[in-house]
Scaffold this motif. Structure first.
Motif, PDB file in Angstrom:
ATOM      1  N   ILE A  38       0.839  -1.205   0.000  1.00  0.00           N
ATOM      2  CA  ILE A  38       0.000   0.000   0.000  1.00  0.00           C
ATOM      3  C   ILE A  38       0.870   1.249   0.000  1.00  0.00           C
ATOM      4  O   ILE A  38       0.619   2.202  -0.754  1.00  0.00           O
ATOM      5  CB  ILE A  38      -0.956  -0.014   1.204  1.00  0.00           C
ATOM      6  CG1 ILE A  38      -2.040  -1.061   0.996  1.00  0.00           C
ATOM      7  CG2 ILE A  38      -1.588   1.349   1.433  1.00  0.00           C
ATOM      8  CD1 ILE A  38      -2.911  -1.309   2.202  1.00  0.00           C
ATOM      9  N   CYS A  39       1.901   1.266   0.820  1.00  0.00           N
ATOM     10  CA  CYS A  39       2.782   2.440   0.879  1.00  0.00           C
ATOM     11  C   CYS A  39       3.508   2.653  -0.450  1.00  0.00           C
ATOM     12  O   CYS A  39       3.640   3.787  -0.909  1.00  0.00           O
ATOM     13  CB  CYS A  39       3.792   2.284   2.011  1.00  0.00           C
ATOM     14  SG  CYS A  39       3.058   2.411   3.642  1.00  0.00           S
ATOM     15  N   ARG A  40       3.980   1.565  -1.064  1.00  0.00           N
ATOM     16  CA  ARG A  40       4.659   1.700  -2.360  1.00  0.00           C
ATOM     17  C   ARG A  40       3.709   2.220  -3.431  1.00  0.00           C
ATOM     18  O   ARG A  40       4.071   3.090  -4.234  1.00  0.00           O
ATOM     19  CB  ARG A  40       5.262   0.366  -2.794  1.00  0.00           C
ATOM     20  CG  ARG A  40       6.608   0.101  -2.135  1.00  0.00           C
ATOM     21  CD  ARG A  40       7.283  -1.115  -2.705  1.00  0.00           C
ATOM     22  NE  ARG A  40       6.665  -2.300  -2.081  1.00  0.00           N
ATOM     23  CZ  ARG A  40       6.195  -3.354  -2.745  1.00  0.00           C
ATOM     24  NH1 ARG A  40       6.259  -3.410  -4.051  1.00  0.00           N
ATOM     25  NH2 ARG A  40       5.657  -4.369  -2.102  1.00  0.00           N
ATOM     26  N   GLN A  41       2.475   1.701  -3.459  1.00  0.00           N
ATOM     27  CA  GLN A  41       1.500   2.171  -4.441  1.00  0.00           C
ATOM     28  C   GLN A  41       1.170   3.641  -4.232  1.00  0.00           C
ATOM     29  O   GLN A  41       1.036   4.395  -5.199  1.00  0.00           O
ATOM     30  CB  GLN A  41       0.208   1.355  -4.355  1.00  0.00           C
ATOM     31  CG  GLN A  41       0.294  -0.028  -4.916  1.00  0.00           C
ATOM     32  CD  GLN A  41      -1.001  -0.796  -4.726  1.00  0.00           C
ATOM     33  OE1 GLN A  41      -1.906  -0.343  -4.031  1.00  0.00           O
ATOM     34  NE2 GLN A  41      -1.076  -1.977  -5.331  1.00  0.00           N
ATOM     35  N   ALA A  42       1.036   4.042  -2.987  1.00  0.00           N
ATOM     36  CA  ALA A  42       0.685   5.431  -2.693  1.00  0.00           C
ATOM     37  C   ALA A  42       1.805   6.382  -3.107  1.00  0.00           C
ATOM     38  O   ALA A  42       1.534   7.467  -3.619  1.00  0.00           O
ATOM     39  CB  ALA A  42       0.374   5.592  -1.213  1.00  0.00           C
ATOM     40  N   THR A  43       3.050   5.998  -2.895  1.00  0.00           N
ATOM     41  CA  THR A  43       4.155   6.896  -3.239  1.00  0.00           C
ATOM     42  C   THR A  43       4.425   6.916  -4.736  1.00  0.00           C
ATOM     43  O   THR A  43       4.733   7.969  -5.288  1.00  0.00           O
ATOM     44  CB  THR A  43       5.441   6.498  -2.494  1.00  0.00           C
ATOM     45  OG1 THR A  43       5.751   5.138  -2.765  1.00  0.00           O
ATOM     46  CG2 THR A  43       5.284   6.700  -1.005  1.00  0.00           C
ATOM     47  N   VAL A  44       4.282   5.783  -5.409  1.00  0.00           N
ATOM     48  CA  VAL A  44       4.590   5.728  -6.842  1.00  0.00           C
ATOM     49  C   VAL A  44       3.436   6.251  -7.688  1.00  0.00           C
ATOM     50  O   VAL A  44       3.636   7.087  -8.581  1.00  0.00           O
ATOM     51  CB  VAL A  44       4.958   4.277  -7.258  1.00  0.00           C
ATOM     52  CG1 VAL A  44       5.104   4.163  -8.759  1.00  0.00           C
ATOM     53  CG2 VAL A  44       6.238   3.840  -6.570  1.00  0.00           C
TER      54      VAL A  44
END
Length: 69
Positions: A38-44
């Motif tokens: 979730i964090c990777r998707q939100a930042t990318v």
């Protein structure tokens, strides 16, 4: 002979506890994987997949039930 009998007292409870701890470890690992995703998707991408979000909430609630603070 009595020494060997005492060695097996409580083994079933120990097995249950070990199985419980392994299950808790698996749920914690899955929860951390989903949080990371979730964090990777939100930042990318700037958005979060709703399916991953629902799964994270589900696993997190279940983990709170397994490990009451």
């Amino acid at each position: 002979m009595p020494e060997t009998v005492w060695a097996f007292v409580g083994m079933e409870e120990l097995r249950k506890y070990i199985k419980y701890r392994e299950h808790v470890k698996y749920v914690e690992l899955r929860c951390n994987e989903l949080r990371n995703k979730i964090c990777r998707q939100a930042t990318v991408h700037g958005t979060v997949d709703p399916n991953n979000r629902k799964l994270y909430i589900k696993y997190n609630k279940y983990l709170q039930i397994l490990k009451p603070q």
